[in-house]
Write an enzyme that holds these catalytic residues in place. Sequence first.
Site, PDB file in Angstrom:
ATOM      1  N   PHE A  78      42.830  -5.032   0.836  1.00  0.00           N
ATOM      2  CA  PHE A  78      44.019  -5.346   1.628  1.00  0.00           C
ATOM      3  C   PHE A  78      44.866  -4.081   1.699  1.00  0.00           C
ATOM      4  CE2 PHE A  78      48.377  -6.961   2.043  1.00  0.00           C
ATOM      5  CZ  PHE A  78      48.246  -7.931   3.024  1.00  0.00           C
ATOM      6  N   GLN A  91      61.424 -13.723 -37.524  1.00  0.00           N
ATOM      7  CA  GLN A  91      60.130 -13.766 -36.835  1.00  0.00           C
ATOM      8  C   GLN A  91      60.094 -14.908 -35.821  1.00  0.00           C
ATOM      9  OE1 GLN A  91      58.321 -11.271 -37.340  1.00  0.00           O
ATOM     10  NE2 GLN A  91      56.137 -11.655 -37.114  1.00  0.00           N
ATOM     11  N   GLN A  92      60.640 -16.047 -36.178  1.00  0.00           N
ATOM     12  CA  GLN A  92      60.703 -17.167 -35.248  1.00  0.00           C
ATOM     13  C   GLN A  92      61.589 -16.824 -34.056  1.00  0.00           C
ATOM     14  OE1 GLN A  92      62.024 -20.528 -37.559  1.00  0.00           O
ATOM     15  NE2 GLN A  92      60.294 -20.394 -38.991  1.00  0.00           N
ATOM     16  N   ARG A  96      62.087 -13.959 -32.825  1.00  0.00           N
ATOM     17  CA  ARG A  96      61.431 -12.965 -31.979  1.00  0.00           C
ATOM     18  C   ARG A  96      60.321 -13.568 -31.130  1.00  0.00           C
ATOM     19  NH1 ARG A  96      59.888  -7.997 -35.933  1.00  0.00           N
ATOM     20  NH2 ARG A  96      59.516  -6.931 -33.938  1.00  0.00           N
ATOM     21  N   GLU A 134      52.681  -5.091  -5.281  1.00  0.00           N
ATOM     22  CA  GLU A 134      53.188  -6.183  -4.435  1.00  0.00           C
ATOM     23  C   GLU A 134      54.712  -6.194  -4.392  1.00  0.00           C
ATOM     24  OE1 GLU A 134      51.296  -7.818  -2.568  1.00  0.00           O
ATOM     25  OE2 GLU A 134      49.326  -7.450  -3.436  1.00  0.00           O
TER      26      GLU A 134
END
Length: 625
Positions: A156, A352-353, A355, A451
């Site tokens: 394309f 950590q949770q 993140r 795009e």
Amino acid sequence: MAPPGEGRDAALLPEFPRGPLDTYRARASFSWKELALFAEGEDMLRFKKTIFSALENDPLFARSPGAHLSLEKYRELNFLRCKRIFEYDFLSVGDMFENPLKVSTLTQCLGMYDWSLAAKYLLHTLVFGSAVFSSGSERHFAYIQKIFSMEIFGCFALTELSHGSNAKAIRTTAHYNPATEEFIIHSPDFEAAKFWIGNMGKTATHAVVFAQLYVPGGQCHGLHPFIIQIRDPKTLLPMPGVMVGDIGKKLGLNGLDNGFAVFHKVRVPRQSLLNRMGDVTPEGTYVSPFKDARQRLGASLGSLSWGRVAIMGMAVANLKLAVSIAVRFSATRRQFGPTEDEEIPVLEYQTQQWRLLPYLAAAYALEHFSKSLFLDLVEFQRGLAAGDRSARQAELGREIHALASAGKSLASWTAQQGIQECREACGGHGYLAVNRLGVLRDDNDPNSTYEGDNNVLLQQTSNYLLGLLACRVQDGACFRSPLKSVDFLDSYPGILDQRFEVSSVADCVDSAVTLAAYKWLVCYLLRETHEKLNQEKRSGSDDFEARNNCQVFHGRPLALAFMELTVLQRFHEHVHRPCVPPSLRAVLGRLSALYALWSLNRHAALLYRAERRRSCPGGRDRASR
């Protein structure tokens, strides 16, 4: 009794092998099999299993640990793998246009293996193929079967070396000669070379080429697509007048051959014009079902929405892979603990949770949105194919364009940020090549660019919203759209008078609460952007300068907030449908609320500023000055 899906088909959803994740899996409040069936559907799960089983058992797809292929070998192998995918016949011609979710599923499965393979297949079938199908007429449909037999291989070709986002300024020309009933395709200089075109570098034999169409007398009718042979299918040598080649190694996706093409007075038959949007008679008269050139251009560039919606799915697949890697690692990696003798998984730590889990929620919300928008786009394309020229069809096209533009931006940026966060959350081990996070990051990165550059695309969405507001101000028109994404704006003066009444965190664990806050925010940003635009014009700026001066602090956050609201609205409605299994409602509701609150939190400073301007007498005027 086993939850629904547990005993339905053990071969479809076999139990995981025993291992270090067993403890967490045993603590789950829901059945993962039931969630998989709800999210994917049994048919798509079977289709995925068919694809992955084929790849696992085919030596052509075997990985070679430690092997470093040269660029040429990698591209050669990628083409052979693409050819093998067609031999497996996972999709029929009918599936391509009638079963969009099957197309999306195959693309994501191939991408999880190698995005160079997925991109090569996608560009040939969905982008090139759908351009021929949706922009061409019956005289072009013979190409469709050749696409699936790989008798021809396509690309394309819109972007040029010096023009990408500004499609209307493309400089390749197509002059019609009635004496020979041919178009003469020409690149005026190398800056007008088609550039960055996927599959063009080594393998494409045909291209959908966009060029400015001229009829005898010199009148230009704007950008139109042509199907042009650029190589001999047997020898892959360039056709006369075509200079074509590869642009070289990239930062990622190097199994995909991106190329360039320069056309020197290449003669193609009149029938090469993909003529659904506009045609030229043998005598040289231009005819079109569209009276408005802007509508015609928008329809002819409809293939870009396919690409943008596909990129959303690609970005989500990358995010899903990265989050799966990082969460599983975090559940097994132990560091520190309440005593010297007891270390705990790092997933137990709040940081950590904080993140990782929002990106888990984002993956679910964005995947549902990308799938649903894909179905909306199919509805639009079917309308085009049926010759629907109604006002609703035109408005549907504008709405999908706005949603695909901002949706592609939001999904690719979220994946980009999420992959990096996952890489860092895995510590030093996250930097090992074997975990794929580096490859995911590199292969996902161009999703923010091709795009349409993300920041440029956001202007499309903010302009769409400002245009609707202008119609309301001038004509008293209602905010209405086929997909209902803007209908809430019809009450925007009343929404702006509302105040946030929630008194506890517990009350916020319902995405309906955040939806109301988001609607207020979008209404506020729309009003502020509209007023800023008018202020710029009153100060003497022309329309271009005024819009340019409104982008960073007004148009951009407006488009992003509107997109986040739209994604959240669809996901909220999806997880609160009556058909949702009762055992999944709690976990899906928490995912929806987490995505909503996490996304809204990014606008905290803007919300505080807006409240201060509303609360302080004269604050609004001082701020505008």
